[in-house]
Design a protein around this motif. Structure first.
Motif, PDB file in Angstrom:
ATOM      1  N   GLU A 134       0.823  -1.211   0.000  1.00 40.48           N
ATOM      2  CA  GLU A 134       0.000   0.000   0.000  1.00 40.48           C
ATOM      3  C   GLU A 134       0.855   1.258   0.000  1.00 40.48           C
ATOM      4  OE1 GLU A 134      -3.161   0.358  -0.525  1.00 40.48           O
ATOM      5  OE2 GLU A 134      -3.262  -1.812  -0.786  1.00 40.48           O
ATOM      6  N   ARG A 137       2.067   1.744  -3.500  1.00 43.65           N
ATOM      7  CA  ARG A 137       0.976   2.159  -4.373  1.00 43.65           C
ATOM      8  C   ARG A 137       0.587   3.627  -4.149  1.00 43.65           C
ATOM      9  NH1 ARG A 137      -2.962  -1.532  -5.629  1.00 43.65           N
ATOM     10  NH2 ARG A 137      -2.685  -2.483  -3.572  1.00 43.65           N
ATOM     11  N   SER A 138       0.474   4.036  -2.900  1.00 47.09           N
ATOM     12  CA  SER A 138      -0.083   5.353  -2.588  1.00 47.09           C
ATOM     13  C   SER A 138       0.947   6.476  -2.592  1.00 47.09           C
ATOM     14  CB  SER A 138      -0.772   5.312  -1.217  1.00 47.09           C
ATOM     15  OG  SER A 138       0.156   4.952  -0.202  1.00 47.09           O
ATOM     16  N   VAL A 139       2.227   6.155  -2.450  1.00 52.50           N
ATOM     17  CA  VAL A 139       3.242   7.216  -2.363  1.00 52.50           C
ATOM     18  C   VAL A 139       4.165   7.203  -3.579  1.00 52.50           C
ATOM     19  CG1 VAL A 139       5.113   8.191  -0.988  1.00 52.50           C
ATOM     20  CG2 VAL A 139       3.147   7.148   0.158  1.00 52.50           C
ATOM     21  N   SER A 141       4.325   5.231  -6.337  1.00 48.43           N
ATOM     22  CA  SER A 141       3.667   5.146  -7.642  1.00 48.43           C
ATOM     23  C   SER A 141       2.936   6.437  -7.988  1.00 48.43           C
ATOM     24  CB  SER A 141       2.682   3.971  -7.655  1.00 48.43           C
ATOM     25  OG  SER A 141       3.371   2.741  -7.557  1.00 48.43           O
ATOM     26  N   ALA A 142       2.383   7.112  -6.974  1.00 50.00           N
ATOM     27  CA  ALA A 142       1.663   8.359  -7.230  1.00 50.00           C
ATOM     28  C   ALA A 142       2.611   9.459  -7.704  1.00 50.00           C
ATOM     29  CB  ALA A 142       0.924   8.802  -5.971  1.00 50.00           C
TER      30      ALA A 142
END
Length: 433
Positions: A134, A137-139, A141-142
């Motif tokens: 997570e 994904r949230s940091v 990849s963003a």
């Protein structure tokens, strides 16, 4: 600034065919584009001073820089005339390096450093497998998505970032599941991460889509600068084109599979060259034959009468005529438009969605038979990921560690101490478990 250009105090950079762009404004930042003459520098400094006197908003010369093209001479003298420091490209703006050339791996090192600092700051040992996924994904990849939609990040940089993410997810240990498989959708045997390589491709499609819309100053400038009356779909790539425009043209084959023409009056749709018939043009359907000369220069309006297709007037074959009639006409005074309609999705409002664009370019795999068992609502997140490793045969049992070349004190099951520890033994044979 517009008044200064109109009075010819400042000569912006423009050509005879492209729109005049003297300045661009974003928030409280301003980018001025002009020919670097000594007089132009003095006039720009005077205009900035006049603006400050009228608005009480002064130019911060310490935060301002001037950038010159490679062909410009006497750069230091011209910068001194303006009263600001000379800068060198690439320049970083909003965290992203901007340059007139392809971004190099060294230009994007700050993105790699950001990812490395982030994972080093996170206590991987105190996080579960799902927690590490997570965070990626949230940091990471963003932030990478922001870069990839702004510039063409080199593949070497992307591979470095993916390597950092994979190492963090597996806590520096054995990578039981490959990064490529983790980046599959859950239904196809992954955990739903996005492959940054595929995100890079999707960002290129998005850039081509924005150009095709033609509703921005950037699109108008690129069209007049490079197309010059030629059709976008058949324009050949020229070495003199900019990096971004070459990138746009290379993405045409994929773009045309995801768009449809919303036909209204038909006056803006080229009858011969535009792919308005199920993603194909008449040129592709009929081939570059001699009869095609009769259709060139015509628009679809020529075969529409009273909001109805009349293909028989141009002696199209019956099958082709039926294909043309399947193209929906929406009688209105508005212009024809391209709509976003990738395969497998309803046209809807025709608005672009990056998620569907990513799904268009990513690799596809067979659906996972155990999807409902692994990702069912009845299991907690931690149990879901354990079940995920189980069905993929990726649990690090002792027999698997031996296959990886890891030394273990005893291959036997730690519970019953009779048979070798394996997934089959632990879940189906061990009488203690």
């Amino acid at each position: 600034m517009d008044i200064a250009v109109h009075r010819e105090r400042i000569v912006p950079i423009y050509s005879r065919v492209s729109p005049v762009v003297s300045h661009l404004i974003y928030a409280d930042d301003q980018l001025v584009l002009l020919r670097p003459s000594m007089r132009g520098m003095r006039e720009l400094a005077a205009v900035m001073e006049e603006f400050g006197q009228l608005s009480d908003l002064r130019l911060n010369r310490d935060k301002s820089k001037v950038y010159f093209s490679n062909s410009c001479t006497l750069k230091e003298e011209r910068a001194l005339e303006l009263g600001v420091e000379k800068g060198d490209l690439p320049v970083k703006y909003l965290g992203v390096p901007l340059s007139v050339n392809y971004a190099k791996d060294r230009d994007c090192q700050s993105l790699v450093n950001f990812a490395q600092r982030r994972v080093e700051g996170w206590q991987a040992a105190g996080l579960s497998f799902g927690g590490r996924i997570e965070l990626v994904r949230s940091v990471i990849s963003a932030i990478a998505l922001f870069w990839l939609q702004s510039i063409m990040v080199p593949l070497a940089t992307i591979r470095k970032i993916e390597g950092i993410c994979a190492k963090f997810i597996w806590h520096g240990g054995i990578h039981a599941i490959s990064w490529e498989q983790l980046c599959r959708p859950r239904k196809e045997g992954g955990v739903g991460l996005r492959s940054l390589v595929s995100v890079r491709e999707a960002a290129g499609i998005k850039l081509a889509w924005r150009f095709l819309q033609g509703d921005s100053l950037w699109s108008a400038w690129m069209t007049s600068r490079y197309l010059r009356g030629r059709n976008f779909w058949v324009c050949e790539i020229d070495n003199n084109y900019s990096v971004s425009f070459k990138h746009i043209l290379r993405n045409r084959p994929v773009l045309r599979t995801a768009i449809r023409r919303r036909m209204r009056e038909g006056g803006e749709t080229d009858l011969w060259l535009d792919p308005w018939i199920s993603g194909q043009s008449l040129l592709e359907i009929l081939g570059p034959q001699r009869d095609g000369v009769a259709y060139r220069g015509l628009t679809c309006r020529h075969i529409i009468r009273g909001g109805v297709w009349r293909p028989e007037e141009y002696r199209f074959t019956a099958p082709l005529g039926e294909e043309i009639r399947r193209v929906r006409i929406t009688p209105t005074a508005l212009s024809d438009v391209w709509i976003w309609a990738p395969p497998g999705r309803s046209e809807g409002a025709g608005e672009f969605r990056f998620s569907s664009c990513y799904d268009l370019v990513r690799p596809h795999f067979d659906e996972m038979e155990e999807y409902d068992f692994v990702w069912g609502k009845g299991l907690a997140r931690k149990m879901q990921l354990s079940a995920y490793k189980l069905v993929l045969d990726r649990l690090l049992t002792r027999d698997r560690l031996l296959r990886f070349g890891v030394s273990v004190p005893d291959p036997k099951c730690v519970l019953c101490e009779t048979d070798n520890e394996s997934i089959g033994h632990l879940f189906f044979q061990c009488h203690v478990a």
